[in-house]
Design a protein around this motif. Structure first.
Motif, mmCIF file in Angstrom:
data_model
loop_
_atom_site.group_PDB
_atom_site.id
_atom_site.type_symbol
_atom_site.label_atom_id
_atom_site.label_comp_id
_atom_site.label_asym_id
_atom_site.label_seq_id
_atom_site.Cartn_x
_atom_site.Cartn_y
_atom_site.Cartn_z
ATOM 1 N N LYS A 138 -25.571 -25.261 -33.683
ATOM 2 C CA LYS A 138 -26.130 -24.646 -34.876
ATOM 3 C C LYS A 138 -26.679 -23.313 -34.536
ATOM 4 C CE LYS A 138 -30.090 -26.730 -36.015
ATOM 5 N NZ LYS A 138 -31.459 -27.608 -36.504
ATOM 6 N N LYS A 139 -26.967 -22.506 -35.802
ATOM 7 C CA LYS A 139 -27.399 -21.377 -35.750
ATOM 8 C C LYS A 139 -28.539 -21.245 -34.674
ATOM 9 C CE LYS A 139 -28.108 -17.538 -38.751
ATOM 10 N NZ LYS A 139 -29.335 -17.020 -38.681
ATOM 11 N N GLY A 140 -28.855 -20.354 -33.666
ATOM 12 C CA GLY A 140 -29.556 -20.231 -32.729
ATOM 13 C C GLY A 140 -29.287 -20.960 -31.319
ATOM 14 N N GLY A 141 -28.090 -21.332 -31.440
ATOM 15 C CA GLY A 141 -27.296 -21.792 -29.989
ATOM 16 C C GLY A 141 -27.340 -23.339 -29.775
ATOM 17 N N LYS A 142 -28.382 -23.890 -30.393
ATOM 18 C CA LYS A 142 -28.516 -25.435 -30.277
ATOM 19 C C LYS A 142 -27.087 -26.414 -30.402
ATOM 20 C CE LYS A 142 -31.868 -28.777 -30.014
ATOM 21 N NZ LYS A 142 -33.062 -29.562 -30.646
ATOM 22 N N LYS A 175 -43.579 -19.166 -23.740
ATOM 23 C CA LYS A 175 -42.641 -18.540 -24.557
ATOM 24 C C LYS A 175 -42.783 -16.881 -23.791
ATOM 25 C CE LYS A 175 -42.263 -20.609 -28.888
ATOM 26 N NZ LYS A 175 -43.046 -20.777 -30.292
ATOM 27 N N GLU A 196 -24.333 -14.146 -30.464
ATOM 28 C CA GLU A 196 -25.242 -13.961 -31.847
ATOM 29 C C GLU A 196 -26.819 -14.288 -31.469
ATOM 30 O OE1 GLU A 196 -23.998 -16.315 -35.409
ATOM 31 O OE2 GLU A 196 -21.885 -16.003 -34.499
ATOM 32 N N GLU A 197 -27.035 -15.337 -30.837
ATOM 33 C CA GLU A 197 -28.283 -15.495 -30.816
ATOM 34 C C GLU A 197 -29.106 -14.783 -29.539
ATOM 35 O OE1 GLU A 197 -25.883 -18.127 -30.844
ATOM 36 O OE2 GLU A 197 -26.454 -18.191 -32.972
ATOM 37 N N CYS A 209 -32.844 -28.180 -23.739
ATOM 38 C CA CYS A 209 -32.925 -28.022 -25.132
ATOM 39 C C CYS A 209 -31.585 -27.838 -25.657
ATOM 40 C CB CYS A 209 -33.789 -26.596 -25.230
ATOM 41 S SG CYS A 209 -32.718 -25.237 -24.645
ATOM 42 N N THR A 211 -29.273 -25.623 -25.556
ATOM 43 C CA THR A 211 -28.992 -24.420 -26.149
ATOM 44 C C THR A 211 -28.052 -23.658 -25.180
ATOM 45 O OG1 THR A 211 -31.069 -24.272 -27.603
ATOM 46 C CG2 THR A 211 -29.722 -22.202 -27.230
ATOM 47 N N ASN A 225 -33.815 -19.942 -22.986
ATOM 48 C CA ASN A 225 -34.474 -20.365 -24.434
ATOM 49 C C ASN A 225 -35.565 -21.331 -24.015
ATOM 50 O OD1 ASN A 225 -34.518 -20.857 -27.297
ATOM 51 N ND2 ASN A 225 -33.716 -22.824 -26.715
ATOM 52 N N CYS A 226 -35.597 -22.232 -23.241
ATOM 53 C CA CYS A 226 -36.887 -23.033 -23.167
ATOM 54 C C CYS A 226 -37.623 -23.027 -21.871
ATOM 55 C CB CYS A 226 -36.469 -24.715 -23.587
ATOM 56 S SG CYS A 226 -35.537 -25.361 -22.102
#
Ligand SMILES: [Zn+2]
Length: 232
Positions: A138-142, A175, A196-197, A209, A211, A225-226
């Protein structure tokens, strides 16, 4: 009503007034008991108006976007126990390829919602469905293992929004740490192209996660990411 007596009569008793009152009392008690029965799992009836959200999802496995609507019922309205719980789910799309199983899935999910009780298990159930053709990113790399899992993802988001599920993932403090680690890594490895992400192109899929954001940092596989980190 006439009853044919086929056996030999060996004795008899006349129904007394006492017997009559006893029978009446027993009947009354039985009626009271049945009135006390709590109908657990009795489906909720649908009010005229429900509040809800519609989520749009675009996936590489469907030609057109899917619109997922989850409507909620407000329980104990106007009391301190007031809360929302999902009542029904609809999925609409221009693409009819998946129509049949989607209709079946949403009907079963809606039935589970209306039965009451805990419905959060549905998220896990849907998440664990893997498409034999491999899923997608998915968009966001997940990584999303299937369209069913993505529907589960939407349900999870909705349950988080209405407070039935806690928001997962890193908090503000974590974060910030992850952002710092990411900046540090990208600075050290400035030659490495990013996707892209914004994660390094060579990043691996994080087991937590899902990703593509896990890189080797100080000898540990670390997710940018996480924040998940595994050494050894
Ligand atoms: Zn991760």
């Amino acid at each position: 009503m006439a009853i044919k007596i086929e056996k030999k009569i060996t004795g008899y008793n006349v129904v007394t007034e006492e017997d009559k009152t006893k029978a009446a009392e027993a009947e009354k008690l039985a009626a009271q008991r049945s009135a006390e029965v709590v109908q657990l799992g009795e489906p909720l009836s649908r009010p005229e108006k429900l509040v809800g959200n519609t989520y749009k999802i675009k996936t590489p496995v469907t030609e057109h976007a899917l619109y997922i609507t989850i409507n909620d019922i407000i329980m104990n309205e106007g009391t301190p126990q007031e809360h929302r719980r999902p009542f029904e789910i609809f999925i609409n799309s221009k693409n009819m390829d998946h129509f049949q199983w989607i209709v079946a899935l949403t009907r079963v999910m809606s039935a589970v919602f209306r039965k009451g009780g805990d419905v959060t298990f549905l998220v896990e159930e849907l998440h664990s469905v893997f498409d034999p053709s491999g899923g997608y990113f998915k968009k966001g790399g997940k990584y999303i293992p299937s369209l069913v899992a993505e529907i589960g993802e939407v349900l999870e988001q909705h349950l988080q929004e209405i407070g039935m599920l806690k928001k997962s993932g890193p908090d503000q403090h974590q974060k910030k740490l992850i952002e710092e680690k990411k900046a540090e890594y990208l600075e050290k490895n400035a030659h490495e192209p990013v996707n892209e992400e914004g994660f390094p192109k060579g990043a691996q899929l994080c087991g937590k996660c899902h990703t593509k954001a896990a890189i080797i940092m100080d000898g540990c596989l670390t997710c940018l990411n996480c924040g998940e980190s595994k050494c050894g």
